[in-house]
Write a protein that holds these residues in place. Structure first.
Motif, PDB file in Angstrom:
ATOM      1  N   TRP A 146      26.038  48.719  55.343  1.00  0.00           N
ATOM      2  CA  TRP A 146      25.612  48.162  56.628  1.00  0.00           C
ATOM      3  C   TRP A 146      25.898  49.152  57.750  1.00  0.00           C
ATOM      4  O   TRP A 146      25.068  49.391  58.630  1.00  0.00           O
ATOM      5  N   VAL A 147      27.081  49.782  57.716  1.00  0.00           N
ATOM      6  CA  VAL A 147      27.433  50.797  58.708  1.00  0.00           C
ATOM      7  C   VAL A 147      26.486  51.993  58.598  1.00  0.00           C
ATOM      8  O   VAL A 147      26.043  52.547  59.605  1.00  0.00           O
ATOM      9  N   ASN A 148      26.157  52.389  57.374  1.00  0.00           N
ATOM     10  CA  ASN A 148      25.248  53.520  57.177  1.00  0.00           C
ATOM     11  C   ASN A 148      23.891  53.274  57.827  1.00  0.00           C
ATOM     12  O   ASN A 148      23.267  54.197  58.364  1.00  0.00           O
ATOM     13  N   VAL A 149      23.413  52.033  57.756  1.00  0.00           N
ATOM     14  CA  VAL A 149      22.144  51.699  58.413  1.00  0.00           C
ATOM     15  C   VAL A 149      22.251  51.947  59.911  1.00  0.00           C
ATOM     16  O   VAL A 149      21.361  52.536  60.534  1.00  0.00           O
ATOM     17  N   GLY A 150      23.368  51.511  60.514  1.00  0.00           N
ATOM     18  CA  GLY A 150      23.571  51.756  61.938  1.00  0.00           C
ATOM     19  C   GLY A 150      23.612  53.234  62.262  1.00  0.00           C
ATOM     20  O   GLY A 150      23.016  53.692  63.250  1.00  0.00           O
ATOM     21  N   MET A 151      24.324  54.005  61.439  1.00  0.00           N
ATOM     22  CA  MET A 151      24.398  55.444  61.659  1.00  0.00           C
ATOM     23  C   MET A 151      23.019  56.099  61.582  1.00  0.00           C
ATOM     24  O   MET A 151      22.682  56.988  62.380  1.00  0.00           O
ATOM     25  N   ALA A 152      22.226  55.666  60.586  1.00  0.00           N
ATOM     26  CA  ALA A 152      20.886  56.229  60.423  1.00  0.00           C
ATOM     27  C   ALA A 152      20.011  55.907  61.634  1.00  0.00           C
ATOM     28  O   ALA A 152      19.270  56.766  62.128  1.00  0.00           O
ATOM     29  N   LEU A 153      20.099  54.679  62.127  1.00  0.00           N
ATOM     30  CA  LEU A 153      19.305  54.293  63.299  1.00  0.00           C
ATOM     31  C   LEU A 153      19.727  55.100  64.524  1.00  0.00           C
ATOM     32  O   LEU A 153      18.883  55.556  65.312  1.00  0.00           O
ATOM     33  N   GLU A 154      21.044  55.306  64.674  1.00  0.00           N
ATOM     34  CA  GLU A 154      21.532  56.097  65.808  1.00  0.00           C
ATOM     35  C   GLU A 154      21.060  57.532  65.711  1.00  0.00           C
ATOM     36  O   GLU A 154      20.617  58.130  66.701  1.00  0.00           O
TER      37      GLU A 154
ATOM     38  N   GLY B 254      28.261  41.250  69.400  1.00  0.00           N
ATOM     39  CA  GLY B 254      28.966  42.356  70.033  1.00  0.00           C
ATOM     40  C   GLY B 254      29.520  43.398  69.077  1.00  0.00           C
ATOM     41  O   GLY B 254      29.891  44.506  69.496  1.00  0.00           O
ATOM     42  N   GLU B 255      29.601  43.068  67.780  1.00  0.00           N
ATOM     43  CA  GLU B 255      30.193  44.008  66.829  1.00  0.00           C
ATOM     44  C   GLU B 255      29.341  45.274  66.689  1.00  0.00           C
ATOM     45  O   GLU B 255      29.869  46.386  66.592  1.00  0.00           O
TER      46      GLU B 255
ATOM     47  N   ASP C 148      21.408  45.401  65.937  1.00  0.00           N
ATOM     48  CA  ASP C 148      21.939  44.057  66.182  1.00  0.00           C
ATOM     49  C   ASP C 148      20.936  42.988  65.768  1.00  0.00           C
ATOM     50  O   ASP C 148      21.297  42.014  65.080  1.00  0.00           O
ATOM     51  N   ASP C 149      19.662  43.147  66.150  1.00  0.00           N
ATOM     52  CA  ASP C 149      18.636  42.155  65.794  1.00  0.00           C
ATOM     53  C   ASP C 149      18.483  42.036  64.288  1.00  0.00           C
ATOM     54  O   ASP C 149      18.344  40.937  63.742  1.00  0.00           O
ATOM     55  N   TRP C 150      18.500  43.180  63.603  1.00  0.00           N
ATOM     56  CA  TRP C 150      18.374  43.159  62.134  1.00  0.00           C
ATOM     57  C   TRP C 150      19.593  42.510  61.490  1.00  0.00           C
ATOM     58  O   TRP C 150      19.475  41.751  60.528  1.00  0.00           O
ATOM     59  N   SER C 151      20.781  42.792  62.028  1.00  0.00           N
ATOM     60  CA  SER C 151      22.023  42.273  61.443  1.00  0.00           C
ATOM     61  C   SER C 151      22.107  40.753  61.540  1.00  0.00           C
ATOM     62  O   SER C 151      22.797  40.103  60.740  1.00  0.00           O
ATOM     63  N   ARG C 152      21.409  40.151  62.496  1.00  0.00           N
ATOM     64  CA  ARG C 152      21.415  38.697  62.645  1.00  0.00           C
ATOM     65  C   ARG C 152      20.852  37.982  61.413  1.00  0.00           C
ATOM     66  O   ARG C 152      21.074  36.786  61.219  1.00  0.00           O
ATOM     67  N   ARG C 153      20.123  38.720  60.586  1.00  0.00           N
ATOM     68  CA  ARG C 153      19.533  38.094  59.399  1.00  0.00           C
ATOM     69  C   ARG C 153      20.596  37.719  58.371  1.00  0.00           C
ATOM     70  O   ARG C 153      20.288  37.071  57.379  1.00  0.00           O
TER      71      ARG C 153
END
Length: 738
Positions: free
Chosen positions: A25-33, A56-57, A43-48
């Motif tokens: 999950w963190v890797n997805v955030g890193m890739a998007l950044e 806020g996380e 954040d929108d994707w993580s709501r799923r």
């Protein structure tokens, strides 16, 4: 990079965050950044994944990515996670679209330029409980659990569901309670914020949770498009005849169509929703891809949202089922021609396709060459390529000159190129039109024929080929070779190549096991009978069993020929011998021995010995044909004189009968071999199998186990034969030549 070929947000929507570990999950955030997206996308994707989502996380974690000393995580990671969860690219990104390329119109039903909006009407009498009861009765059985959310929170001026809601009450229980609530649905569901509205899940749940894994039946999908006028949305949904169970106005900018997909499981649900969204997109309905999930929330009818109401527009519209709708879509876009009257063309018949191989095959048609191993089928196809390129005869049949592609799926590049040169030399033809032969080397890179066909078409589209050879087809077979329907689909790929390129397609296939002599030519090819019945021309090879007398005759002819060639190169001599002498190897050798000096005689003897060895290796074959466009031709008898096939000009092979056609007392009768002959056969078999495996294996390695499987014997027997041969070594199961 492959990921750059796709819409990354589209790829992300095919990943379920609940199926990832925390680090993934963190890797997805890193890739998007790394790829320049904002934390809001993460954040929108993580709501799923509501069970693990914490407001806020994502924003807090995002800050730690800046300047971190780690190897960058790129978009490729997101693509790989999507693939791991079953996503496949919607197209082959290997080649950009050219100006002259045609974009497929499959699935287009609506001309968006001529769509007239269709009005929607609010119910004349507002009955909140009645709206929701109608929704529940339309979509669910009484005993099925319903998921819904009434609590909300506001973010960026947008109201969102505040939690995963409730999911432990059945449709029957809710309908009963709503029927006695006097219109106060809040007393049944809990009070909702009239500024935000409320939400409901359109698939039945298991009563345990509200995630995709808790969906009890993959019955419906949500189609929502908020990027266009409401009335146009309505019109397109109607014209597409989507199998809509319930059409709801969201109280905002979109309609919510609850579409029947009736999938058996999650995998089928994904495929059907992908197909549904693709058709909607092609017809101008831009779908929110985040709505793909089967546990997704939709707008609940019977509640107020701001100054508007959420209500049912209609139920059970369009086609009655997914199957009926899909068949309709495909029939509208089947690209099949309309029937034509024979009377209209009787006096103006279209021209027949010109011949590629005179009396055998037309351009734009298909030909199969079938035969057993050791028949030299690949060499036969190379000979045909050269004959077409040079405009010469192939096995006695005149060929139309033109450009041809040879798709090599089996040999390494160097071996394939050398084969072409060796065949040119053996035929004795000058290579005057090498530009007419293109070779596509795909060993180790071959793909199933349904994937290879469009790539082949793209590469060949502008080359003006008149024929394409695919060798061998076992490398590209898709499905069960013995299944008629699967092989019919496989053979349809050849039709696709023929039709789109206007070329002849030639390919070879192996015989089934067992004796072939007593079978019809179309029954010898291995697998389903579709193989033999599909092509327009079938050429079938069967081996002929030669006699010692016949081979002595061939040896005599070979010796006479090399003697003549040697004498022609050094002397003027023909008047010295009679016609009978010219056909006698004994007389020719006597003459040469007397005429040549010692050095010349020794040189000729070496050539004669080589000719004798070549004759010993020759095999005899018969080609029979089954043709759709031409009369049946008489069997063609030929010698496989490595590396080329030569037609039997003398007629000596014409009297040989295949084994099954002999009298009963002759069938399977074989001359007893001497011990020396048996050993020679064993050693020859070992050498052939070794060379074959070395060529076939990509790394060029051969093991004792490989040889045992290939020769149909035990590893112990293979080791004994290697020891008997003396020309091989064994090291930890690996085999090599000394």
């Amino acid at each position: 990079m492959e990921s750059n070929q796709y819409d990354l947000l589209e790829v992300l929507n095919n990943i379920e965050p609940a199926a990832l570990t925390y680090q993934e999950w963190v890797n997805v955030g890193m890739a998007l950044e790394h790829e320049g997206y904002t934390p809001a996308v993460w954040d929108d994707w993580s709501r799923r994944d509501p069970d693990r989502y914490h407001p806020g996380e994502c924003a807090r974690k995002w800050q730690s990515f800046h300047g971190a000393a780690y190897e960058p995580v790129t978009a490729g990671t997101i693509v790989q996670y999507a693939r791991d969860q079953g996503w496949t690219p919607p197209y082959d990104p290997g080649q950009p679209i050219d100006w002259d390329d045609t974009i497929s119109a499959d699935g287009i039903v609506v001309d968006r330029n001529w769509v007239e909006g269709r009005e929607i009407s609010e119910p004349s009498k507002w009955d909140p409980a009645g709206e929701l009861i109608r929704y529940l009765e339309t979509l669910f059985e009484a005993g099925e659990n319903i998921g819904y959310v009434v609590k909300s929170w506001k973010k960026d001026e947008k109201w969102l569901p505040a939690d995963k809601g409730l999911y432990d009450r059945t449709a029957g229980q809710l309908i009963e309670a709503l029927s006695h609530c006097s219109g106060d649905i809040g007393s049944v569901l809990g009070d909702y914020n009239p500024e935000a509205g409320a939400w409901i899940r359109f698939n039945p749940m298991d009563g345990v949770g509200a995630r995709d894994i808790n969906v009890a039946d993959y019955r419906y999908s949500l189609v929502e498009s908020d990027g266009m006028d409401l009335e146009k949305q309505h019109a397109i949904i109607r014209e597409l005849e989507l199998p809509v169970a319930c059409l709801v106005y969201s109280g905002g900018k979109s309609l919510h169509a609850i579409v029947r997909v009736d999938a058996a499981d999650y995998a089928e649900y994904r495929k059907r929703v992908d197909y549904l969204y693709d058709i909607c997109k092609k017809n101008g309905l831009e779908i929110d891809p985040q709505n793909r999930n089967p546990s997704r929330l939709s707008r609940m009818p019977g509640v107020v949202r701001g100054d508007r109401r959420q209500y049912i527009i209609d139920t059970n519209i369009g086609k009655a089922s997914w199957r009926e709708w899909k068949e309709w879509i495909e029939s509208v876009n089947d690209d099949l021609p309309d029937p034509e009257s024979l009377e209209a063309v009787w006096n103006d018949m279209p021209s027949l396709a010109p011949s590629l191989i005179e009396g055998v095959l037309r351009q734009g048609h298909k030909m199969l060459i079938a035969g057993p191993s050791k028949a030299g089928k690949s060499f036969l196809q190379i000979e045909m390529c050269i004959a077409v390129a040079e405009g010469k005869k192939w096995l006695g049949w005149p060929c139309t000159q033109g450009r041809i592609m040879y798709v090599n799926l089996e040999l390494d590049r160097a071996s394939c190129l050398h084969r072409f040169k060796d065949v040119y030399k053996a035929l004795g033809w000058r290579p005057e039109n090498l530009g007419n032969i293109d070779i596509w080397n795909l060993r180790g890179r071959s793909k199933p024929m349904d994937k290879l066909a469009p790539m082949l078409i793209r590469r060949a589209a502008k080359k003006e080929y008149i024929a394409i050879v695919i060798d061998p087809i076992y490398k590209v077979i898709t499905g069960d070779e013995n299944s008629a329907d699967q092989m019919a689909n496989f053979c349809n790929q050849f039709d696709r190549v023929c039709t789109e390129l206007g070329v002849a397609v030639i390919y070879c296939h192996h015989h089934s096991k067992g004796a072939q002599g007593g079978k019809k030519s179309m029954d010898r090819a291995s697998g389903s009978g579709v193989f033999a019945r599909d092509p327009d021309a079938l050429l079938d090879l069967i081996e002929l069993e030669t006699t010692d007398e016949l081979m002595k005759q061939e040896e005599n002819k070979a010796i006479c020929e090399v003697c003549r060639q040697y004498l022609d190169a050094h002397f003027k001599w023909e008047d010295d011998l009679s016609l009978d002498d010219l056909c006698s190897s004994h007389q020719m050798l006597n003459y040469c021995e007397n005429k040549l000096d010692k050095w010349q005689w020794e040189a000729l003897q070496r050539i004669v010995n080589a000719a004798k060895e070549r004759v010993k290796a020759m095999t005899a074959w018969r080609i029979e044909g089954t043709l759709r466009e031409f009369p049946k031709f008489p069997p063609v008898n030929l010698w496989f004189d490595y590396p080329v096939h030569r037609t039997d000009e003398s007629g000596a092979l014409g009297d040989i009968q295949p084994d099954a056609e002999k009298p009963a007392w002759q069938k399977n009768f074989k001359k007893k071999r001497t011990p020396e002959e048996a050993k020679k056969d064993r050693m020859s078999s070992l050498e052939e199998q070794y060379e074959s495996l070395k060529s076939f294996n990509e790394d060029g390695k051969v093991t004792v186990k490989d040889l045992a499987e290939s020769m149909g014997t035990t590893e112990k027997t293979v080791r004994n034969r290697i020891k008997e041969h003396g020309g091989f070594w064994i090291d930890e199961g690996n085999v090599g030549k000394k």
